[in-house]
Motif scaffolding. Sequence first.
Motif, PDB file in Angstrom:
ATOM      1  N   PRO A 323      74.471 -49.629  90.707  1.00 10.68           N
ATOM      2  CA  PRO A 323      73.868 -50.975  90.788  1.00 10.68           C
ATOM      3  C   PRO A 323      72.386 -50.911  91.152  1.00 10.68           C
ATOM      4  CG  PRO A 323      75.139 -50.513  92.762  1.00 10.68           C
ATOM      5  CD  PRO A 323      75.399 -49.374  91.832  1.00 10.68           C
ATOM      6  N   LYS A 324      71.743 -52.062  91.070  1.00 13.88           N
ATOM      7  CA  LYS A 324      70.342 -52.190  91.483  1.00 13.88           C
ATOM      8  C   LYS A 324      70.225 -53.371  92.437  1.00 13.88           C
ATOM      9  CE  LYS A 324      68.918 -55.089  87.562  1.00 13.88           C
ATOM     10  NZ  LYS A 324      67.915 -55.251  86.478  1.00 13.88           N
ATOM     11  N   GLY A 325      69.076 -53.471  93.110  1.00 12.08           N
ATOM     12  CA  GLY A 325      68.853 -54.566  94.051  1.00 12.08           C
ATOM     13  C   GLY A 325      68.293 -54.056  95.365  1.00 12.08           C
ATOM     14  N   ASP A 326      68.117 -54.970  96.332  1.00 12.00           N
ATOM     15  CA  ASP A 326      67.665 -54.539  97.658  1.00 12.00           C
ATOM     16  C   ASP A 326      68.817 -53.846  98.379  1.00 12.00           C
ATOM     17  OD1 ASP A 326      69.367 -56.516  98.742  1.00 12.00           O
ATOM     18  OD2 ASP A 326      67.766 -57.999  98.733  1.00 12.00           O
ATOM     19  N   PHE A 327      68.561 -53.305  99.562  1.00 15.63           N
ATOM     20  CA  PHE A 327      69.548 -52.470 100.235  1.00 15.63           C
ATOM     21  C   PHE A 327      70.835 -53.225 100.544  1.00 15.63           C
ATOM     22  CE2 PHE A 327      71.234 -50.106 103.977  1.00 15.63           C
ATOM     23  CZ  PHE A 327      71.468 -48.904 103.320  1.00 15.63           C
ATOM     24  N   GLU A 328      70.725 -54.462 101.012  1.00 18.84           N
ATOM     25  CA  GLU A 328      71.921 -55.248 101.319  1.00 18.84           C
ATOM     26  C   GLU A 328      72.764 -55.475 100.066  1.00 18.84           C
ATOM     27  OE1 GLU A 328      73.110 -56.202 104.224  1.00 18.84           O
ATOM     28  OE2 GLU A 328      71.475 -55.171 105.234  1.00 18.84           O
ATOM     29  N   THR A 329      72.076 -55.779  98.971  1.00 18.14           N
ATOM     30  CA  THR A 329      72.776 -55.985  97.697  1.00 18.14           C
ATOM     31  C   THR A 329      73.432 -54.694  97.232  1.00 18.14           C
ATOM     32  OG1 THR A 329      71.175 -57.678  97.063  1.00 18.14           O
ATOM     33  CG2 THR A 329      72.504 -56.720  95.299  1.00 18.14           C
ATOM     34  N   LEU A 330      72.720 -53.572  97.396  1.00 12.48           N
ATOM     35  CA  LEU A 330      73.260 -52.271  96.989  1.00 12.48           C
ATOM     36  C   LEU A 330      74.530 -51.933  97.758  1.00 12.48           C
ATOM     37  CD1 LEU A 330      69.993 -50.131  96.707  1.00 12.48           C
ATOM     38  CD2 LEU A 330      71.508 -50.817  94.833  1.00 12.48           C
ATOM     39  N   LEU A 331      74.552 -52.224  99.063  1.00 12.79           N
ATOM     40  CA  LEU A 331      75.739 -51.926  99.865  1.00 12.79           C
ATOM     41  C   LEU A 331      76.959 -52.680  99.336  1.00 12.79           C
ATOM     42  CD1 LEU A 331      74.302 -51.991 103.512  1.00 12.79           C
ATOM     43  CD2 LEU A 331      75.089 -49.992 102.244  1.00 12.79           C
ATOM     44  N   ASN A 332      76.785 -53.958  99.049  1.00 13.81           N
ATOM     45  CA  ASN A 332      77.910 -54.766  98.560  1.00 13.81           C
ATOM     46  C   ASN A 332      78.357 -54.324  97.169  1.00 13.81           C
ATOM     47  OD1 ASN A 332      77.936 -56.390 100.888  1.00 13.81           O
ATOM     48  ND2 ASN A 332      76.374 -57.761 100.055  1.00 13.81           N
ATOM     49  N   LYS A 333      77.373 -54.037  96.301  1.00  9.88           N
ATOM     50  CA  LYS A 333      77.715 -53.648  94.928  1.00  9.88           C
ATOM     51  C   LYS A 333      78.336 -52.252  94.879  1.00  9.88           C
ATOM     52  CE  LYS A 333      74.506 -56.573  92.329  1.00  9.88           C
ATOM     53  NZ  LYS A 333      73.399 -56.610  91.335  1.00  9.88           N
ATOM     54  N   CYS A 334      77.855 -51.344  95.720  1.00  6.47           N
ATOM     55  CA  CYS A 334      78.441 -50.003  95.768  1.00  6.47           C
ATOM     56  C   CYS A 334      79.884 -50.062  96.266  1.00  6.47           C
ATOM     57  CB  CYS A 334      77.617 -49.089  96.669  1.00  6.47           C
ATOM     58  SG  CYS A 334      76.065 -48.526  95.929  1.00  6.47           S
ATOM     59  N   SER A 335      80.123 -50.912  97.249  1.00  6.88           N
ATOM     60  CA  SER A 335      81.482 -51.091  97.755  1.00  6.88           C
ATOM     61  C   SER A 335      82.412 -51.578  96.657  1.00  6.88           C
ATOM     62  CB  SER A 335      81.478 -52.069  98.929  1.00  6.88           C
ATOM     63  OG  SER A 335      82.791 -52.298  99.400  1.00  6.88           O
ATOM     64  N   SER A 336      81.952 -52.562  95.910  1.00  2.00           N
ATOM     65  CA  SER A 336      82.753 -53.105  94.802  1.00  2.00           C
ATOM     66  C   SER A 336      82.969 -52.054  93.711  1.00  2.00           C
ATOM     67  CB  SER A 336      82.040 -54.332  94.213  1.00  2.00           C
ATOM     68  OG  SER A 336      82.733 -54.823  93.097  1.00  2.00           O
ATOM     69  N   LEU A 337      81.908 -51.304  93.393  1.00  3.14           N
ATOM     70  CA  LEU A 337      81.980 -50.283  92.348  1.00  3.14           C
ATOM     71  C   LEU A 337      83.017 -49.224  92.685  1.00  3.14           C
ATOM     72  CD1 LEU A 337      80.854 -48.697  89.857  1.00  3.14           C
ATOM     73  CD2 LEU A 337      79.171 -47.696  91.432  1.00  3.14           C
ATOM     74  N   PHE A 338      82.964 -48.676  93.886  1.00  2.00           N
ATOM     75  CA  PHE A 338      83.866 -47.574  94.235  1.00  2.00           C
ATOM     76  C   PHE A 338      85.293 -48.055  94.495  1.00  2.00           C
ATOM     77  CE2 PHE A 338      79.736 -45.531  95.327  1.00  2.00           C
ATOM     78  CZ  PHE A 338      79.831 -44.497  94.399  1.00  2.00           C
ATOM     79  N   ASN A 339      85.461 -49.300  94.919  1.00  2.00           N
ATOM     80  CA  ASN A 339      86.815 -49.858  95.035  1.00  2.00           C
ATOM     81  C   ASN A 339      87.479 -49.943  93.660  1.00  2.00           C
ATOM     82  OD1 ASN A 339      86.999 -50.178  97.815  1.00  2.00           O
ATOM     83  ND2 ASN A 339      86.025 -52.194  97.791  1.00  2.00           N
ATOM     84  N   LYS A 340      86.687 -50.314  92.669  1.00  4.66           N
ATOM     85  CA  LYS A 340      87.222 -50.383  91.294  1.00  4.66           C
ATOM     86  C   LYS A 340      87.574 -48.994  90.775  1.00  4.66           C
ATOM     87  CE  LYS A 340      84.862 -54.636  89.887  1.00  4.66           C
ATOM     88  NZ  LYS A 340      83.809 -55.236  89.002  1.00  4.66           N
ATOM     89  N   LEU A 341      86.717 -48.012  91.080  1.00  2.00           N
ATOM     90  CA  LEU A 341      86.982 -46.651  90.616  1.00  2.00           C
ATOM     91  C   LEU A 341      88.256 -46.082  91.231  1.00  2.00           C
ATOM     92  CD1 LEU A 341      83.531 -44.799  90.487  1.00  2.00           C
ATOM     93  CD2 LEU A 341      85.076 -45.301  88.593  1.00  2.00           C
ATOM     94  N   LYS A 342      88.503 -46.419  92.498  1.00  2.00           N
ATOM     95  CA  LYS A 342      89.684 -45.894  93.183  1.00  2.00           C
ATOM     96  C   LYS A 342      90.979 -46.375  92.535  1.00  2.00           C
ATOM     97  CE  LYS A 342      87.337 -45.606  97.661  1.00  2.00           C
ATOM     98  NZ  LYS A 342      87.161 -46.239  98.991  1.00  2.00           N
ATOM     99  N   SER A 343      90.945 -47.564  91.971  1.00  2.00           N
ATOM    100  CA  SER A 343      92.142 -48.119  91.341  1.00  2.00           C
ATOM    101  C   SER A 343      92.097 -47.999  89.821  1.00  2.00           C
ATOM    102  CB  SER A 343      92.299 -49.595  91.731  1.00  2.00           C
ATOM    103  OG  SER A 343      91.159 -50.341  91.342  1.00  2.00           O
TER     104      SER A 343
END
Length: 457
Positions: A323-343
């Motif tokens: 993802p792209k964005g500021d740090f706060e946005t990156l934290l939320n998007k990275c969390s969503s990204l890796f949760n999707k990958l896990k499933s």
Amino acid sequence: MIDLAIVLLWTVCFFYLYTSYGFLYIIGWSIITWATLNWMPLLFGYERVSGSDGIWLLDSPTNKMFITSIGILERITADQMKDIVRASHESESRAKKVIKLLFWRFYWKKDKNYNFDNHFETISNKMDKNDFQQLVNSLVTKELDPKHPPHKVIFVENYENDSSAFILRFHHAFADGLSMVSRVVWPSDEGSDKIFFQPPRPTFLKSIFLWTLAVISLPYSVISLALLKMNKNKLHGMPLTGKKTMYWTNDINFSDVGAICKKRKITFNDFLTASVIQALNEYAGCDLGELVSYIPFSLRGQPTDGTCLPLENDFAALLVRLPKGDFETLLNKCSSLFNKLKSSLQPFSIMLAMKLMGKILPPSLSKQIMYFFANKATLLFSNVPGPKKEVRYKGKLMRRVISMSPTIGTSGISITSFSYNGYFLVTCYADVAAMPDVQAFIKIVEKNILEEISTLK
């Protein structure tokens, strides 16, 4: 390309036999071919390289597939270290084998001239961190002798004031990072932490179900990645030089970052990925957009009985759009990204595709396919969990572990995190064309992480 020519000739022979003599001749020709490729070599001491290992024979003039791992420990003598490394080698038959190309396929064959001394080198001169850094950078792209098994240890007996260090280099086809860490930890003293990575293990029936779905979803996974556009940005797209540099952070307290993750309800991997993206943008001096990264994804864990993993490659190399964005946005998007990958079924599908490609296709063709996908990525990003508690060898404490992964195709940047004994550090290994000042980038990574820690305190 000789392997493709041979395959084409073989195909023409198949077609000729079928059109001239019929289906039964095809069966006979198939049996002869199978025996030639799989049984005959065994009689002469050749063991087929698995698809999972052979797929990593991807060396190019500007990207060598060598993995470098570094250990820094309390002062230990060369003889003591040699005994430790020898114990690890003697227990693994692959450590005494070379890779040979035969019938357009790769095979392991015992090195008749195997000598452990060819794989262990001692440097007695006193070294400080700068000397050691220069030594590491002089070695990271140095060829390993193809006449001998593809691994070597360089031992620095007198490092800084009271330490020693070793540099372990091996070809990716020899093993992946997780199995090599397991092999390195295995000969440590009793009481050392030898069990350090345990992902949730599905039941037998669930595994069958997941792999069945992976087969079904395989075409979709491959096509979706093939349609992924190549990254074009300030850090990717330029011709690589083949000259590499490697640098790493100081130790960073894992629990400090863990407190941040707990507060934000994210994982360490989410935080680390966001930190790396933020640092890359800062280093480049611009918004790089959605970076595409190669991310190794392991589906196996460390044996629970304290034994070590076999030396092999057993992971999926995923292409992920970060993802792209500021740090706060990156934290939320990275969390969503890796949760999707896990499933997701993608890790299973990609691992299956890699195994099949490495086992069935001629090496030059599988190499070009791997390049096609790898060339889309700006960087390789890997997060390797090491022992959570201390490891000792002959009573000497391992103080620090540093590791890197090689880059592929036109990708010139590799970033690896390794955690050990309550701390972690981040290593960057890059081509000077893609990242001229690796040290500056690493300092940005460390500064940003420490600033985040300080805000929590």
